[in-house]
Design a protein around this motif. Sequence first.
Motif, mmCIF file in Angstrom:
data_model
loop_
_atom_site.group_PDB
_atom_site.id
_atom_site.type_symbol
_atom_site.label_atom_id
_atom_site.label_comp_id
_atom_site.label_asym_id
_atom_site.label_seq_id
_atom_site.Cartn_x
_atom_site.Cartn_y
_atom_site.Cartn_z
ATOM 1 N N THR A 91 0.839 -1.200 0.000
ATOM 2 C CA THR A 91 0.000 0.000 0.000
ATOM 3 C C THR A 91 0.872 1.247 0.000
ATOM 4 O O THR A 91 0.670 2.180 -0.779
ATOM 5 N N PHE A 92 1.851 1.225 0.871
ATOM 6 C CA PHE A 92 2.739 2.372 1.048
ATOM 7 C C PHE A 92 3.555 2.650 -0.216
ATOM 8 O O PHE A 92 3.608 3.782 -0.700
ATOM 9 N N ALA A 93 4.164 1.613 -0.750
ATOM 10 C CA ALA A 93 5.057 1.783 -1.902
ATOM 11 C C ALA A 93 4.296 2.283 -3.128
ATOM 12 O O ALA A 93 4.764 3.172 -3.840
ATOM 13 N N VAL A 94 3.116 1.719 -3.369
ATOM 14 C CA VAL A 94 2.330 2.139 -4.532
ATOM 15 C C VAL A 94 1.921 3.608 -4.373
ATOM 16 O O VAL A 94 2.109 4.423 -5.271
ATOM 17 N N THR A 95 1.391 3.930 -3.195
ATOM 18 C CA THR A 95 0.937 5.303 -2.951
ATOM 19 C C THR A 95 2.080 6.298 -3.108
ATOM 20 O O THR A 95 1.930 7.356 -3.724
ATOM 21 N N GLN A 96 3.225 5.922 -2.562
ATOM 22 C CA GLN A 96 4.365 6.831 -2.634
ATOM 23 C C GLN A 96 4.814 7.080 -4.065
ATOM 24 O O GLN A 96 5.130 8.207 -4.439
ATOM 25 N N SER A 97 4.793 6.014 -4.866
ATOM 26 C CA SER A 97 5.240 6.232 -6.241
ATOM 27 C C SER A 97 4.216 7.050 -7.029
ATOM 28 O O SER A 97 4.573 7.716 -7.990
ATOM 29 N N CYS A 98 2.963 7.022 -6.613
ATOM 30 C CA CYS A 98 1.972 7.920 -7.230
ATOM 31 C C CYS A 98 2.385 9.367 -6.975
ATOM 32 O O CYS A 98 2.437 10.183 -7.885
ATOM 33 N N SER A 99 2.672 9.669 -5.720
ATOM 34 C CA SER A 99 3.016 11.046 -5.350
ATOM 35 C C SER A 99 4.301 11.510 -6.016
ATOM 36 O O SER A 99 4.469 12.691 -6.296
ATOM 37 N N MET A 100 5.211 10.559 -6.252
ATOM 38 C CA MET A 100 6.480 10.945 -6.864
ATOM 39 C C MET A 100 6.375 11.017 -8.382
ATOM 40 O O MET A 100 7.372 11.255 -9.065
ATOM 41 N N GLY A 101 5.184 10.760 -8.889
ATOM 42 C CA GLY A 101 4.977 10.872 -10.331
ATOM 43 C C GLY A 101 5.599 9.747 -11.125
ATOM 44 O O GLY A 101 5.914 9.899 -12.299
ATOM 45 N N GLU A 102 5.762 8.596 -10.483
ATOM 46 C CA GLU A 102 6.413 7.483 -11.173
ATOM 47 C C GLU A 102 5.449 6.559 -11.903
ATOM 48 O O GLU A 102 5.868 5.668 -12.616
ATOM 49 N N LEU A 103 4.169 6.751 -11.661
ATOM 50 C CA LEU A 103 3.189 5.882 -12.316
ATOM 51 C C LEU A 103 2.242 6.728 -13.156
ATOM 52 O O LEU A 103 1.875 7.833 -12.779
ATOM 53 N N LEU A 104 1.860 6.166 -14.285
ATOM 54 C CA LEU A 104 0.950 6.906 -15.161
ATOM 55 C C LEU A 104 -0.485 6.870 -14.644
ATOM 56 O O LEU A 104 -1.256 7.790 -14.876
ATOM 57 N N ASP A 135 -2.270 9.777 -2.656
ATOM 58 C CA ASP A 135 -3.485 9.104 -3.115
ATOM 59 C C ASP A 135 -3.575 7.711 -2.488
ATOM 60 O O ASP A 135 -3.340 6.694 -3.135
ATOM 61 N N ILE A 136 -3.922 7.710 -1.215
ATOM 62 C CA ILE A 136 -3.950 6.457 -0.470
ATOM 63 C C ILE A 136 -4.990 5.485 -1.020
ATOM 64 O O ILE A 136 -4.789 4.270 -0.984
ATOM 65 N N ASP A 137 -6.078 6.006 -1.563
ATOM 66 C CA ASP A 137 -7.105 5.100 -2.081
ATOM 67 C C ASP A 137 -6.574 4.247 -3.231
ATOM 68 O O ASP A 137 -6.901 3.072 -3.344
ATOM 69 N N PHE A 138 -5.725 4.849 -4.043
ATOM 70 C CA PHE A 138 -5.146 4.095 -5.152
ATOM 71 C C PHE A 138 -4.224 2.993 -4.623
ATOM 72 O O PHE A 138 -4.331 1.830 -5.022
ATOM 73 N N GLY A 139 -3.340 3.355 -3.697
ATOM 74 C CA GLY A 139 -2.413 2.375 -3.128
ATOM 75 C C GLY A 139 -3.150 1.258 -2.411
ATOM 76 O O GLY A 139 -2.817 0.078 -2.538
ATOM 77 N N TYR A 140 -4.170 1.648 -1.676
ATOM 78 C CA TYR A 140 -4.989 0.674 -0.945
ATOM 79 C C TYR A 140 -5.626 -0.316 -1.926
ATOM 80 O O TYR A 140 -5.570 -1.532 -1.731
#
Length: 348
Positions: free
Chosen positions: A121-134, A159-164
Amino acid sequence: MRLCEGLQFLILWVQLSQAVGSPLVMDHRSICRKTRRLIGKQAEICRKEPEIVQEVIKGAKLGTGECQFQFKERRWNCSTADKFFGRILMQDRGRGNDWWRNLQDIRETAFVYAVTSAGVTFAVTQSCSMGELLQCGCDYQMKGESPDGSWEWGGCGDDIDFGYTKSREFMDAQTRHRSDIRTLLTLHNNEAGRLAVKNFMRTECKCHGLSGSCAVKTCWKKMPIFREVGVRLKERFNGAFQVMGSNNGKHLIPVGDTIKAPTAEDLVYTNESPNFCKRNRKTGSQGTKGRACNATSMGIGGCDLLCCGRGYKERQVVVEENCKCRFHWCCVVKCSKCTAVKTVHECL
Ligand SMILES: *[C@@H]1O[C@H](CO)[C@@H](O)[C@H](O)[C@H]1NC(C)=O
Ligand SMILES: *[C@@H]1O[C@H](CO)[C@@H](O)[C@H](O)[C@H]1NC(C)=O
């Protein structure tokens, strides 16, 4: 055969990277190439969103590290966790007298499931914020002024909902539609892990204005730092609920009738843990022989408990340390090497 070559490869890779401590760089194509025959949500993610798989691996690694930190003084110190994590990601339940099968329903495993799901959850959300995922980015849902009007929402919210959601899709994939106690346990503990991140978002703020005056203040939602997530899950581990299946097998109910029911944030288990004192291939326990312990502590990590009453030996070791450190203008610290003799205690 449910095991998929692709994910097995992935797991192997996780283990290797842990062994050599290499940074997480990899080619998702090589990982997902072999997963065509896979079915279900995991396969779909692997095919359509290989970059998410990369975050899953990062998350699992984060989880392993946290597990080893939180459990470093315990008899089971998470050292076999690399195998745990691999099998969790693969959603492998073990068979026969496999050590993994024997450990599936205990407290420690509940923690490992939770910390892995939290890590993902954490890793996915973090990479969203860092702009690493489309597929995702910052969360701009929070808008407007605070209730008292002293600041406004802005900046890059996590965007915690996305990571979750991604963590749930990946971690719960093959267990979603099954119904047995073990599945209920897994789903519950996975959810507890995700909630340990999602339910503890904090608000971070920044001031704007001339020379640091706080004329305008903007705030956004940020995840807790992962160490806090680990600490929280460790507390849940200490207070984990023993449960059993209800008569219709569809729910988990606490064992003992005076005990309150676990919430979604609590960890649950059905079987008592082995004591992890001795090496045991059936449970994958490495035993505590040779472990360093604290001779003056009566608690966890103290020689009494850690060595399971077998006693301990004292040993002098020579260690090299920095000493006579001097500050030189500007800006280096120069030290000499000194040797010191230290006493260490090790379980018999
Ligand atoms: C964990 O325990 C194992 C075996 O009991 C030991 O080999 C290993 O060094 C320990 N790890 C840490 C970080 O203490
Ligand atoms: C050993 O335990 C004592 C008492 O709990 C504690 O004060 C001390 O810092 C510990 N020593 C180490 C090396 O952790």
